[in-house]
Each structure stands twice: as C-alpha cells, then as structure tokens.
Design a protein around this motif. Structure first.
Motif, mmCIF file in Angstrom:
data_model
loop_
_atom_site.group_PDB
_atom_site.id
_atom_site.type_symbol
_atom_site.label_atom_id
_atom_site.label_comp_id
_atom_site.label_asym_id
_atom_site.label_seq_id
_atom_site.Cartn_x
_atom_site.Cartn_y
_atom_site.Cartn_z
ATOM 1 N N GLU A 348 10.637 8.409 4.739
ATOM 2 C CA GLU A 348 9.858 8.179 5.946
ATOM 3 C C GLU A 348 8.576 9.008 5.903
ATOM 4 N N TRP A 349 7.585 8.591 6.704
ATOM 5 C CA TRP A 349 6.300 9.311 6.745
ATOM 6 C C TRP A 349 6.499 10.703 7.338
ATOM 7 N N PRO A 350 5.882 11.739 6.718
ATOM 8 C CA PRO A 350 4.970 11.714 5.565
ATOM 9 C C PRO A 350 5.639 12.087 4.252
ATOM 10 N N LEU A 351 6.979 12.010 4.189
ATOM 11 C CA LEU A 351 7.677 12.381 2.959
ATOM 12 C C LEU A 351 7.251 11.504 1.786
ATOM 13 N N GLY A 352 6.886 10.233 2.073
ATOM 14 C CA GLY A 352 6.443 9.337 1.005
ATOM 15 C C GLY A 352 4.988 9.512 0.618
ATOM 16 N N GLY A 353 4.260 10.357 1.361
ATOM 17 C CA GLY A 353 2.849 10.592 1.061
ATOM 18 C C GLY A 353 1.944 9.547 1.688
ATOM 19 N N GLU A 354 0.707 9.919 1.918
ATOM 20 C CA GLU A 354 -0.316 9.005 2.438
ATOM 21 C C GLU A 354 -1.624 9.289 1.733
ATOM 22 N N ILE A 355 -2.339 8.214 1.375
ATOM 23 C CA ILE A 355 -3.651 8.336 0.739
ATOM 24 C C ILE A 355 -4.642 7.538 1.582
ATOM 25 N N ASP A 356 -5.589 8.227 2.191
ATOM 26 C CA ASP A 356 -6.633 7.569 2.984
ATOM 27 C C ASP A 356 -7.868 7.400 2.104
ATOM 28 N N ILE A 357 -7.959 6.258 1.464
ATOM 29 C CA ILE A 357 -9.083 6.001 0.562
ATOM 30 C C ILE A 357 -10.379 5.909 1.364
ATOM 31 N N MET A 358 -10.295 5.320 2.553
ATOM 32 C CA MET A 358 -11.441 5.281 3.466
ATOM 33 C C MET A 358 -10.956 5.247 4.896
ATOM 34 N N GLU A 359 -11.519 6.113 5.725
ATOM 35 C CA GLU A 359 -11.451 5.990 7.166
ATOM 36 C C GLU A 359 -12.847 6.290 7.705
ATOM 37 N N PHE A 360 -13.228 5.588 8.753
ATOM 38 C CA PHE A 360 -14.464 5.921 9.454
ATOM 39 C C PHE A 360 -14.167 6.048 10.937
ATOM 40 N N TYR A 361 -14.528 7.182 11.500
ATOM 41 C CA TYR A 361 -14.461 7.348 12.951
ATOM 42 C C TYR A 361 -15.331 8.542 13.342
ATOM 43 N N ASN A 362 -15.776 8.501 14.601
ATOM 44 C CA ASN A 362 -16.624 9.571 15.147
ATOM 45 C C ASN A 362 -17.812 9.888 14.238
ATOM 46 N N GLU A 363 -18.415 8.825 13.716
ATOM 47 C CA GLU A 363 -19.648 8.915 12.927
ATOM 48 C C GLU A 363 -19.473 9.698 11.632
ATOM 49 N N ARG A 364 -18.240 9.721 11.107
ATOM 50 C CA ARG A 364 -17.987 10.422 9.844
ATOM 51 C C ARG A 364 -17.098 9.563 8.953
ATOM 52 N N LEU A 365 -17.306 9.676 7.641
ATOM 53 C CA LEU A 365 -16.479 9.019 6.627
ATOM 54 C C LEU A 365 -15.464 10.024 6.108
ATOM 55 N N HIS A 366 -14.206 9.568 5.985
ATOM 56 C CA HIS A 366 -13.108 10.463 5.643
ATOM 57 C C HIS A 366 -12.406 9.978 4.372
ATOM 58 N N ALA A 367 -11.910 10.943 3.579
ATOM 59 C CA ALA A 367 -11.108 10.663 2.384
ATOM 60 C C ALA A 367 -10.036 11.748 2.321
ATOM 61 N N ASN A 368 -8.755 11.375 2.507
ATOM 62 C CA ASN A 368 -7.695 12.364 2.704
ATOM 63 C C ASN A 368 -6.435 12.014 1.918
ATOM 64 N N VAL A 369 -5.626 13.034 1.680
ATOM 65 C CA VAL A 369 -4.284 12.852 1.136
ATOM 66 C C VAL A 369 -3.327 13.716 1.950
ATOM 67 N N CYS A 370 -2.109 13.202 2.170
ATOM 68 C CA CYS A 370 -1.137 13.878 3.035
ATOM 69 C C CYS A 370 0.249 13.844 2.394
ATOM 70 N N TRP A 371 1.041 14.897 2.648
ATOM 71 C CA TRP A 371 2.437 14.951 2.244
ATOM 72 C C TRP A 371 3.201 15.728 3.315
ATOM 73 N N ALA A 372 4.495 15.988 3.135
ATOM 74 C CA ALA A 372 5.332 16.493 4.224
ATOM 75 C C ALA A 372 5.333 18.009 4.318
ATOM 76 N N SER A 373 5.373 18.497 5.551
ATOM 77 C CA SER A 373 5.593 19.913 5.842
ATOM 78 C C SER A 373 7.088 20.138 6.071
ATOM 79 N N ASP A 374 7.443 21.255 6.707
ATOM 80 C CA ASP A 374 8.850 21.513 7.029
ATOM 81 C C ASP A 374 9.235 20.958 8.401
ATOM 82 N N THR A 375 8.269 20.342 9.088
ATOM 83 C CA THR A 375 8.523 19.777 10.409
ATOM 84 C C THR A 375 8.490 18.260 10.326
ATOM 85 N N ARG A 376 9.444 17.633 10.981
ATOM 86 C CA ARG A 376 9.531 16.181 10.891
ATOM 87 C C ARG A 376 8.274 15.528 11.483
ATOM 88 N N TRP A 377 7.737 14.563 10.784
ATOM 89 C CA TRP A 377 6.589 13.752 11.187
ATOM 90 C C TRP A 377 5.300 14.577 11.325
#
Length: 498
Positions: A348-377
């Motif tokens: 389940e997210w974020p244990l499977g990881g997330e790759i944000d190849i492109m996001e745009f919001y609030n007049e900014r372009l974003h490029a991110n990668v995510c994985w799990a902490s010790d807290t659920r979700w």
C-alpha cells in the motif's frame, strides 16, 4: 502520430464582442408615448437603448505574445424605468433565448436592423457561463443584485483555430422572462451578444503540435541498448483504450475540488485531452455533518478525469511523456507512478513508492520521489521544484508548447528531466522503507520499493497515472475566468534494456 489540428489557446486573432438587441420583431422602435414605466426591463438593455437597438461595443481584442486573451465578463440585472421602486418581490428567469435569435436570422435577408444576423450562429454552450438562471428584485428596491455572464474568449478562439479554420460570427441572446409579478417590457428584455472571431493562419513550429508520425520510437535518445517495451500514442478517437486504462471516479485525494469521471478525457487528433470544467455534480456519498472531506461536500463544483494503467506495471528503464500543460491558478496536471502489485492489499502507499515525473501547481513545476516512513500513510520525500517563471522568462510561449518529461530509472539512481534538463536525482541507497506503520515484510516494510522485485508471482511494479486535478491541498484557488482547462498528452513510452 497524426498531425494535430492547430491548437492555440491564445492566438493572433481579432475578436469583436458586443451586445445588440432588436428587442422584439417589430422594426418600429420609436417611442410613441405609451411605454409603461412599471414594466420590468433588463437594465443593461434599457441603458443601451438608442431608439432602435441596444448596443454594447467592446474594443477589438487581439492576441499578443506579451499578454493572454482575457475572458469577457458582463453584469446583468433587472429594474423598472427611471429608478422606480417595486412594491413587491419580483423574480424573472434569465434564459438563453435561441428562438429570438432564430427569428432574427430568418429576417436577415430583409436587411436593415437584421442584416447583421446573416452569418450568425448560436454561441456553443461550452463557451459561456451564466452565474444564475434567476434574477430577483426585492420589494422596496430599485435594482436587483447583479448576475454575471462569462464568455470564454480563449477557448472560443481556439475552437475557431482548431475546428472551423474560417472567420466566425456567434450570437448569445440573453433574455428575461417568466416574471412572478409585473410585466416584462418586450422591447428591452433581451441583449444579443455578438462574438466575432477572425481565423488567423498560424505561423508556429512543431513544438505546438503532437508529433506528426510515430518516428524514432524504437530507440530512446539514440541509446541502442534500450528498446520500446510499452507505449500509447493516443491516436484513437474517444476515450483512451479501455483495455489499457481505467478511469478513477469521484473525490480521490488531497481534498481536491474536482469530481473525477470518464467524460473529461478523450483522444482527438493524435493527442489525449483532459478537460477541467466548472460544473456542479451531485455527490452520491454526501453525509451532512461528516468529518470526511469526501462525504461532507454535497456537490463537486468542478469535474475532470484521471486515468491509470489497468494491468501494466514496470520496473527500471526510461519513461518518456510529451505533454502540454495548463498553468493557470488552480490547475494541477500530473504524470506519476505508484508501486503496487496485482494483490491490492500488498505494498500500500507509500510502501510501494511514488515517482512524480511531473506535477504543476501554485506556479511551480515539481519532480519528486517518495517512499515509506515509520508512520502509516506518511511518506519520506526527496522533492524538487522550480518556479514556472524560470521557463516563461526565457520563452513567453512556454505554456502553449509541448514539452518532454523523462524518468531514467537505473540500478542506483532515479533521475527526472524536463526537456533534457535534470530536475532531480535520487540515490536509491536512501530509499529504503521504514515500517510503514505495518511492520510486515510481506507488505513492504523495511524494503526498498525501487530496488526490490516484490514477492514471488505478485506482479510488483510501478503503474502509471495521468490526471488533471483542480485546487485542493496543493492546487491553489481556481481562476474560473480561465476555465475550461485543457491538458494535452501526446504519448507515453517506456523503454528498457535489451
């Protein structure tokens, strides 16, 4: 890929927008002293009255590379003549009176007042919005509160450029009728909004269009060690291939404003077009007083679409997406992946990881990668963002062009690019999950979603999302004057080592 019909959200166009009212079918508009001062009028029609027509002229609009085309807005209200006060509450319907327009078009061959209707057609409903269908004039008042009319100039110009490719004259007839008390004056009850758009032969390069042909998709950037393993060129017509993609539905995440469903993403002219609309949709899950944001909204005020690969998942390689994104306030287009398996309860997210190849919001372009902490979700993020002005200060037309977003996923790094410019580099030595709040190795705790191949036989990998969100936690306040929003995806391609 098929050549796209020319798309320019703002183009070298001359537009004349005006209001004109025949105010009835009788061509004798001279005042004979028998006008009832206690008749209701559309205030703006009365104020524009010149004895024969009710004209409102807006200066000619032309596109400039230095300024976007502004949408046209106008206030509407009802009153009596000479600022007289009504004795009782009165309400009227505010309607688009196509019958009046059709009668005027029929009379155009007579010349005179009606000659201007010869080439007119009714303005399509997707290019305007009335804020209400009722106007109310309270007792002891001289004027109602204003309603607003919004004409989507950019979208209309794009429609002429993309679809019609000829000069066009549109008319929007706005009338009051169905008075609850008092009579409506038949000569000052209507404004005819004329919207003339000039087609301009474009002089832009290929960066404004989907690619013309399926050229060089077998090799990625000349790397002969990579081969194309999966792709969608969106060359069909209608919804994206239902064997490949599924639509998300309803309120999904991030307290976003839009309701996702399958009506706002279609393939056309070699591209997939997501449309964000300002329209009200009843929330079937509504519960008054609920603390759940997905249930305590009786209506969604916006609609859009989000699609996800149904069965396809991948690990490592190069993913390339060519797209043209909306950059107005409140728009949140994205290209992203999440890790999971065919067993939905695993990773389940974020244990499977997330790759944000492109996001745009609030007049900014974003490029991110995510994985799990010790807290659920709750994820750990390595994020990067930069202001849109880094690009638009160099190229004022940046938002009108297609751009290429790329992810290179190797053994030790994930690198994210925009038009070959490195946006973020993530070392995979640092992307090991915490417990994810589960402390369950089988479900992804303590494992690295970008190095681990998952459990035997479960088909673990990253699935692909394409979506246009509106507002929400990150998306900002929607600028309704810029709606509808459009997000174009030319293709999605995945390459891996031979």
């Amino acid at each position: 890929m098929k050549k796209n019909k020319i798309w320019m959200a703002a183009c070298m166009a001359a537009a004349f927008i005006g209001g004109l009212s025949g105010c009835g079918d009788n061509k004798d508009f001279s005042y004979k002293g028998d006008k009832d001062l206690n008749q209701l009028v559309l205030t703006q029609a009365r104020e524009a009255w010149v004895g024969g027509e009710c004209n409102i002229i807006v200066p000619t609009l032309k596109h400039s590379v230095d300024a976007a085309v502004s949408n046209y807005t106008y206030k509407l209200g009802i009153s009596l003549y000479q600022g007289r006060t009504v004795e009782t509450n009165v309400s009227v319907d505010l309607v688009i009176d196509a019958d009046t327009l059709n009668r005027a078009i029929t009379k155009s061959s007579e010349g005179g007042l009606y000659e201007k209707y010869a080439d007119a057609v009714l303005l399509p409903e997707q290019f305007y919005r009335l804020s209400t269908d009722k106007l109310v004039l309270p007792a002891r008042s001289t004027k109602s509160e204003d309603a607003s009319l919004l004409i989507y100039s950019e979208g209309l110009i794009a429609y002429v450029q993309d679809e019609l490719k000829v000069d066009a004259s549109f008319v929007l007839p706005v009338s009051i009728s169905g008075s609850s008390s008092y009579e409506v004056n038949p000569k000052t009850n209507t404004l005819m909004y004329f919207v003339k758009v000039t087609y301009v032969i474009p002089e832009f390069g290929p960066e404004y269009y989907p690619v013309e042909e399926e050229v060089a998709i077998g090799d990625a950037y000349g790397d002969t060690d990579l081969q194309l393993v999966w792709h969608d060129e969106f060359n069909g017509v209608g919804i994206p291939d239902p064997d490949v993609w599924r639509f998300e539905e309803g309120f999904c995440r991030n307290e976003e404003h839009q309701w996702y469903y399958d009506k706002n993403a279609v393939c056309k002219d070699g591209t997939l077009i997501f449309t964000g609309k300002q329209e009200q949709i009843k929330n079937p899950n509504y519960e008054a007083g609920s603390s759940d944001w997905k249930k305590n909204r009786e209506y969604a005020e916006y609609t859009s679409s989000s699609i996800v690969t149904k069965d396809y998942r991948f690990r490592k390689g190069t993913m390339v997406v060519r797209a043209k994104i909306p950059t107005t306030s409140g728009s949140w287009p994205a290209i992203w992946t999440t890790g999971g398996s065919t067993n939905s309860w695993c990773w389940e997210w974020p244990l499977g990881g997330e790759i944000d190849i492109m996001e745009f919001y609030n007049e900014r372009l974003h490029a991110n990668v995510c994985w799990a902490s010790d807290t659920r979700w709750v994820g750990k993020w390595q994020s990067y963002n930069c202001p849109l002005t880094d690009f638009t200060s160099v190229d004022k037309e940046w938002s009108k062009k297609y751009h290429v977003w790329r992810m290179d996923w190797e053994d030790d790094f994930i690198r994210l690019y925009l038009d070959d410019e490195l946006m973020n580099e993530i070392a995979l030595d640092n992307t090991g999950n915490g417990t994810g709040g589960l402390s369950d190795w089988w479900r992804g705790s303590w494992r690295n979603p970008f190095r681990d191949e998952g459990n035997s036989g479960e088909g673990f990998g990253q699935q692909i999302f394409l979506n246009l969100a509106i507002g929400g936690i990150n998306g900002g306040t929607p600028d309704i004057s810029q709606f509808p929003l459009e997000y174009h995806v030319d293709y999605v391609r995945v390459y891996q080592k031979k």
